[in-house]
Motif scaffolding. Sequence first.
Motif, mmCIF file in Angstrom:
data_model
loop_
_atom_site.group_PDB
_atom_site.id
_atom_site.type_symbol
_atom_site.label_atom_id
_atom_site.label_comp_id
_atom_site.label_asym_id
_atom_site.label_seq_id
_atom_site.Cartn_x
_atom_site.Cartn_y
_atom_site.Cartn_z
ATOM 1 N N ARG A 37 0.825 -1.307 0.024
ATOM 2 C CA ARG A 37 0.252 -0.171 0.069
ATOM 3 C C ARG A 37 0.679 1.088 0.085
ATOM 4 O O ARG A 37 0.541 2.287 -0.562
ATOM 5 C CB ARG A 37 -0.757 -0.067 1.121
ATOM 6 N N ASP A 38 2.007 1.260 0.748
ATOM 7 C CA ASP A 38 2.678 2.316 0.908
ATOM 8 C C ASP A 38 3.523 2.634 -0.426
ATOM 9 O O ASP A 38 4.041 3.826 -0.511
ATOM 10 C CB ASP A 38 3.744 2.538 2.069
ATOM 11 N N GLU A 39 3.482 1.845 -1.284
ATOM 12 C CA GLU A 39 4.401 1.976 -2.634
ATOM 13 C C GLU A 39 3.433 1.962 -3.707
ATOM 14 O O GLU A 39 3.648 1.714 -5.042
ATOM 15 C CB GLU A 39 5.218 0.817 -2.867
ATOM 16 N N ASP A 40 1.984 2.372 -3.407
ATOM 17 C CA ASP A 40 1.237 2.286 -4.454
ATOM 18 C C ASP A 40 0.816 3.702 -5.048
ATOM 19 O O ASP A 40 -0.467 4.279 -4.799
ATOM 20 C CB ASP A 40 -0.391 1.496 -4.343
ATOM 21 N N THR A 41 1.687 4.508 -5.312
ATOM 22 C CA THR A 41 1.564 5.926 -5.509
ATOM 23 C C THR A 41 2.133 6.414 -7.014
ATOM 24 O O THR A 41 2.690 5.413 -7.764
ATOM 25 C CB THR A 41 2.552 6.842 -4.684
ATOM 26 N N PRO A 42 1.572 7.429 -7.663
ATOM 27 C CA PRO A 42 2.064 7.755 -9.032
ATOM 28 C C PRO A 42 3.532 7.786 -9.074
ATOM 29 O O PRO A 42 4.092 7.191 -10.211
ATOM 30 C CB PRO A 42 1.195 8.855 -9.231
#
Length: 109
Positions: A37-42
Motif C-alpha cells: 500500500r505505501d508503494e502504490d503511488t504515481p
Amino acid sequence: MTSAAMRRPALAGLVLPGLVLLGACGLFGPPGPPVPRDEDTPQHEACRAEARNSPEVLALNRQMNPSNQWNVDRLAGEVRRAENHAYRNCLAAHGLGPPGGVEAQVPRR
C-alpha cells in the motif's frame, strides 16, 4: 439402479466445471506479487516503469534465449536484480527511498 446412483453423474457434471473455473481464476490476475500500500503511488509506479525500461534491463532481456531454459533462469535472476537496482535508484533520486540502509541480499549459487 437406485436414485442415488443416478444422481452421482449429474452431480459430478455440475461440480467438475465449477472446480475448473475456480482453478482458472488465478490465471487472469495481475502478474507478480501485489504492490504494498505505501508503494502504490504515481511516483512509485513511474519508478517501476522506469526500472522495467532501464538500459541494463532491456540489454539483459535481449540476451534471453527461450529455447534454452538454463539461460532463461539465469537471466531472469539478473533481470530482477537489475530492475530492483534501477527502481531503488529512481526512488532515491526522487527522495522516496525505503527506510533503513540494508542492501538486498543476493543468494549465492
